[in-house]
Design a protein around this motif. Sequence first.
Motif, PDB file in Angstrom:
ATOM      1  N   ASN A 138       5.909   8.315   1.300  1.00  0.00           N
ATOM      2  CA  ASN A 138       4.592   7.686   2.504  1.00  0.00           C
ATOM      3  C   ASN A 138       3.900   8.176   1.906  1.00  0.00           C
ATOM      4  O   ASN A 138       2.655   8.201   3.358  1.00  0.00           O
ATOM      5  N   VAL A 139       3.403   7.651   0.920  1.00  0.00           N
ATOM      6  CA  VAL A 139       2.087   7.793   0.653  1.00  0.00           C
ATOM      7  C   VAL A 139       1.341   6.113   0.897  1.00  0.00           C
ATOM      8  O   VAL A 139       1.547   5.486   0.238  1.00  0.00           O
ATOM      9  N   ASP A 140       0.314   6.184   1.783  1.00  0.00           N
ATOM     10  CA  ASP A 140      -0.422   5.236   2.088  1.00  0.00           C
ATOM     11  C   ASP A 140      -2.261   4.734   2.233  1.00  0.00           C
ATOM     12  O   ASP A 140      -2.843   5.760   2.777  1.00  0.00           O
ATOM     13  N   ARG A 141      -3.029   4.421   1.394  1.00  0.00           N
ATOM     14  CA  ARG A 141      -4.602   4.418   0.831  1.00  0.00           C
ATOM     15  C   ARG A 141      -5.181   4.303   2.722  1.00  0.00           C
ATOM     16  O   ARG A 141      -5.869   4.541   2.904  1.00  0.00           O
ATOM     17  N   GLY A 142      -4.209   3.067   3.158  1.00  0.00           N
ATOM     18  CA  GLY A 142      -5.213   2.472   4.316  1.00  0.00           C
ATOM     19  C   GLY A 142      -4.592   3.559   5.020  1.00  0.00           C
ATOM     20  O   GLY A 142      -4.911   3.056   5.717  1.00  0.00           O
ATOM     21  N   ARG A 143      -3.740   4.589   5.273  1.00  0.00           N
ATOM     22  CA  ARG A 143      -3.307   5.480   6.393  1.00  0.00           C
ATOM     23  C   ARG A 143      -4.768   6.323   6.386  1.00  0.00           C
ATOM     24  O   ARG A 143      -4.252   6.738   6.166  1.00  0.00           O
ATOM     25  N   GLN A 178       0.731  -1.518   0.552  1.00  0.00           N
ATOM     26  CA  GLN A 178       0.271   0.226  -0.266  1.00  0.00           C
ATOM     27  C   GLN A 178       0.559   0.680   0.342  1.00  0.00           C
ATOM     28  O   GLN A 178       0.654   1.963  -0.287  1.00  0.00           O
ATOM     29  N   LEU A 179       1.925   1.449   0.249  1.00  0.00           N
ATOM     30  CA  LEU A 179       3.171   2.384   0.247  1.00  0.00           C
ATOM     31  C   LEU A 179       3.390   2.662  -0.605  1.00  0.00           C
ATOM     32  O   LEU A 179       4.236   2.239  -1.178  1.00  0.00           O
ATOM     33  N   LYS A 180       3.069   3.814  -1.052  1.00  0.00           N
ATOM     34  CA  LYS A 180       4.232   4.080  -2.106  1.00  0.00           C
ATOM     35  C   LYS A 180       5.102   5.461  -1.460  1.00  0.00           C
ATOM     36  O   LYS A 180       4.920   6.598  -1.031  1.00  0.00           O
ATOM     37  N   LEU A 213      -5.496  10.877  -0.012  1.00  0.00           N
ATOM     38  CA  LEU A 213      -4.837  11.426  -0.839  1.00  0.00           C
ATOM     39  C   LEU A 213      -4.897  11.769  -2.181  1.00  0.00           C
ATOM     40  O   LEU A 213      -4.510  12.755  -2.875  1.00  0.00           O
ATOM     41  N   GLU A 214      -4.587  10.158  -2.476  1.00  0.00           N
ATOM     42  CA  GLU A 214      -4.945  10.388  -3.878  1.00  0.00           C
ATOM     43  C   GLU A 214      -5.289  10.505  -4.742  1.00  0.00           C
ATOM     44  O   GLU A 214      -5.472  11.264  -5.591  1.00  0.00           O
ATOM     45  N   ASP A 215      -6.504  10.316  -4.078  1.00  0.00           N
ATOM     46  CA  ASP A 215      -8.381  10.747  -4.836  1.00  0.00           C
ATOM     47  C   ASP A 215      -8.421  12.216  -4.931  1.00  0.00           C
ATOM     48  O   ASP A 215      -9.029  12.389  -5.971  1.00  0.00           O
ATOM     49  N   LEU A 216      -7.776  12.901  -4.296  1.00  0.00           N
ATOM     50  CA  LEU A 216      -7.993  14.171  -3.633  1.00  0.00           C
ATOM     51  C   LEU A 216      -6.951  14.754  -5.000  1.00  0.00           C
ATOM     52  O   LEU A 216      -7.475  15.678  -5.658  1.00  0.00           O
ATOM     53  N   GLN A 217      -5.913  13.962  -4.638  1.00  0.00           N
ATOM     54  CA  GLN A 217      -5.470  15.059  -6.394  1.00  0.00           C
ATOM     55  C   GLN A 217      -5.798  14.377  -7.467  1.00  0.00           C
ATOM     56  O   GLN A 217      -5.513  16.155  -8.183  1.00  0.00           O
TER      57      GLN A 217
END
Length: 415
Positions: A75-80, A21-23, A254-258
């Motif tokens: 440190n991008v993680d959709r699960g966080r 999940q972590l990018k 955050l990815e969805d908002l971006q």
Amino acid sequence: MKVFILLMYFFTHFTMALNAQLKHNSWLETLLKTDATPQLLQVLDNPETFQYQLIYTKIDRDRHNRPIFTNYYLNVDRGRYFYPASMVKLPTALVALEKINSLRDKNIDKYSPMLTDSSFKGQTAVLSDKTAKSGLPSIDHYIKKIFLVSDNDAYNRLYEFCGQQYLNETLWNKGYNELRITRRFVKMNAKENKHTNPIRFLHEGNLQYRQPPAISQARFDFSKKILLGRAHLDSDDKFVNAPYDFTTHNRAPLEDLQLMMQSVLFPQSVDKKKRFHLTDDDYKKLYQYMSEKPSESQYPHYDTTEFFDSYTKFFFFKDGQQKIPDHIRCFNKTGWSHGFLTDVCYIVDFKHQVEFMLSGCIYVNSDGVLNDNKYEYVETGYPFFKEVGTKIYEYELKRKRRRKPDLAAWQLHYD
């Protein structure tokens, strides 16, 4: 022995699933750490403490000036989970525009006077708006206030116009499945937030369309508990020695908002399903409101000692004494609450022909107590955004481009 091997197998695969999940791009980390201040290094070296996430979107242009996007993650993680606060105003505004466009056959649009009535516990009515030139509220004027100063009441009224169920199902149908908007920004319980107000639209002073009150039947998945902090103050300001429960709160990765911001600024670059059904005038107004400074607005007219030009600009700015250079525009939306700060933005520098997107969030709550309004926004949060924004901007100034972008489309006229 077999049991041990089996346990190790499950542990390894479980860990791999979590890490998947972590990018994280080491290049971006190195860029930000190079010549960083001790304060920025303190944040970057402690991702678990500050729970920061960053997305830097590099933009190049082809020979037809069409943008090409490359995302770099830290440190991008959709699960966080992070509390999105006012960031949910972005999707709510877009869904409100899409909904009003679907009602064109009723002879109403985003400029039509919109009167909100009340019909359920906790609801309030809005029959006028002194900040509007006409003295009447409208979807367009609410959206302007949302982007210029992140007005909470404006968001509440768009939430009520959309209705909880329509709002969420519209987003889910577009593929934003992990995004949920369950509540207004006013004290209401879950049942009250399911109920939204009756609304009237006028045309030349007469009733044109009446939208009845709605009761949401949206089904949310609250099976995963979200508990943060070590303690909190409850709704009566009483200290509770237990984590704060965000399980049923708003959520927006955050990815969805971006991607949502990119879909507005560069619609052709995003899959059609993820876009919103907006008119040319909708885009024009969104671009204006996303980048307009409070001092440039006549309606509403803002006290710029409180709502200074960088009031909602975190990357680079967020300082009442700092002037945004005339050759730079920031198209963005921010959110701040419960110790979380978020900004999703597109930066344009007309003088140096530079453009990029930058999205980020951080958690600054050293005592671990939620709802006490004791957060390190000024000491840690805003400096983090400012230094990260400055470092990315300086990199953009130096990086070689095959083609310089034509940014004339972003030079807009303001109030």
